[in-house]
Write a protein that holds these residues in place. Sequence first.
Motif, short mmCIF file in Angstrom:
data_model
loop_
_atom_site.label_atom_id
_atom_site.label_comp_id
_atom_site.label_asym_id
_atom_site.label_seq_id
_atom_site.Cartn_x
_atom_site.Cartn_y
_atom_site.Cartn_z
N GLU A 15 1.11 -1.33 -0.20
CA GLU A 15 0.05 0.12 -0.11
C GLU A 15 0.74 0.68 -0.42
O GLU A 15 0.56 2.12 -0.60
CB GLU A 15 -1.14 0.53 1.31
N ALA A 39 -4.29 9.32 2.28
CA ALA A 39 -4.71 7.59 1.42
C ALA A 39 -4.64 6.79 2.04
O ALA A 39 -5.60 5.38 1.56
CB ALA A 39 -3.19 7.52 0.41
N GLU A 63 -7.82 6.11 4.46
CA GLU A 63 -8.86 6.38 3.51
C GLU A 63 -9.86 7.45 4.14
O GLU A 63 -11.47 6.77 3.81
CB GLU A 63 -9.47 4.84 2.82
N ARG A 64 -9.30 8.29 4.37
CA ARG A 64 -9.95 8.91 5.09
C ARG A 64 -9.54 11.11 4.61
O ARG A 64 -8.60 11.07 5.12
CB ARG A 64 -10.74 8.61 6.47
N GLY A 92 -8.76 1.33 -4.83
CA GLY A 92 -8.24 1.37 -2.83
C GLY A 92 -7.29 0.47 -2.79
O GLY A 92 -7.49 -0.33 -2.94
N GLY A 106 -6.38 -0.52 0.35
CA GLY A 106 -6.92 -1.02 1.76
C GLY A 106 -7.85 -1.97 0.95
O GLY A 106 -7.18 -2.31 0.45
#
Length: 362
Positions: free
Chosen positions: A116, A242, A245-246, A359, A361
């Motif tokens: 990631e 990133a 993811e918020r 994404g 995540g």
Amino acid sequence: MTTDLEHLRSDLLASIDAASGLDALEALRVHALGKQGAITGLLKTLGGMSPEERQEQGPRIHGLREAVTAALTERKASLERLALDARLASETLDMTLPVDAVPAGSVHPVSQVMDELAEIFADLGFAVATGPEIEDDWHNFTALNIPETHPARAMHDTFYFPETEGDARKMLLRTHTSPVQIRTMLAAGGDKPIRIIAPGRTYRSDSDATHTPMFHQVEGLVIDKGITLGHLKWTLETFLKAFFERDDIVLRLRPSYFPFTEPSAEVDVGFSVVNGKRVIGGSEGWMEVLGSGMVHRKVIEAGGYDPDQWQGFAFGCGIDRLAMLKYGMDDLRAFFDGDLRWLRHYGFSALDVPTLSGGVGA
Ligand code: DAH
């Protein structure tokens, strides 16, 4: 007689042609050519015929026998071929392994988070750099402005190797990923900008619920002209938004001290409490996630760059901690126990490749 033969011939050939299987064909053969068979019966009648009659009927009956025999042979071959094809189709061995038939292994959360990080930073133009886990004292400490007598050395709980004859270097297991800063700068030659992250294993003699002797860090380094603290803050904010993811990620830069950066800042991320659990985002409380700062002049120099022309920022962050925060694990030691139940529960599918578009995540 002639028409009887013709009838028999066309009946037999039609039945042979229509025979549905080898058993049916065998029954037809017996019916025509067996001891009590129709053609056998006809052949027997030849004996009782006058020579003239025999001369006329003989070739007809024999011709019929040959035609039927040939048709039986041909039909038998084609039925056998069909049977073989059907068998081949039903008994195929698929030599390719369908993914869902393989007992699934899983990608460790640490590997997942490393992927990631690489994905997020690649999008910002950062390459991935590496360095050795068995490092020398100079790269791990001295070049990072941590001289022999510096108290920071004691804080690192370093694993040293026994000294080897003929090698003046003191070897150790790297205590952080920061030596990759030095190696990357030296390799770049002192005249071009650098943007790298360096994820990898690090080692310290320490063990409790949040410390293991082997752990993972990611280092970040940017060297360029005119780099300021503003670039550092923007980069970290973009990265953390990133990663978690918020969009409601709030950073707090706290003045701190690291020998290799000046000024130095520790970065806290705000969290909120949802159902009694800490969730990243908001600002009900603060959690420290990384160390950072502007690269110290001495470090830039040790990397072979001219600190009057080149500036940079750096940061260092525990990957295991990032994984714990993002995926809700609370005991670091379980990361490295190799317990299959834990791995199945917290692991990721090999096909779950993090991409910015899909994404990063789970
Ligand atoms: N190397 C530090 C450690 O292991 C982390 C760190 C702090 C790295 C600040 C940096 C930095 O690059 O700028 O604790």
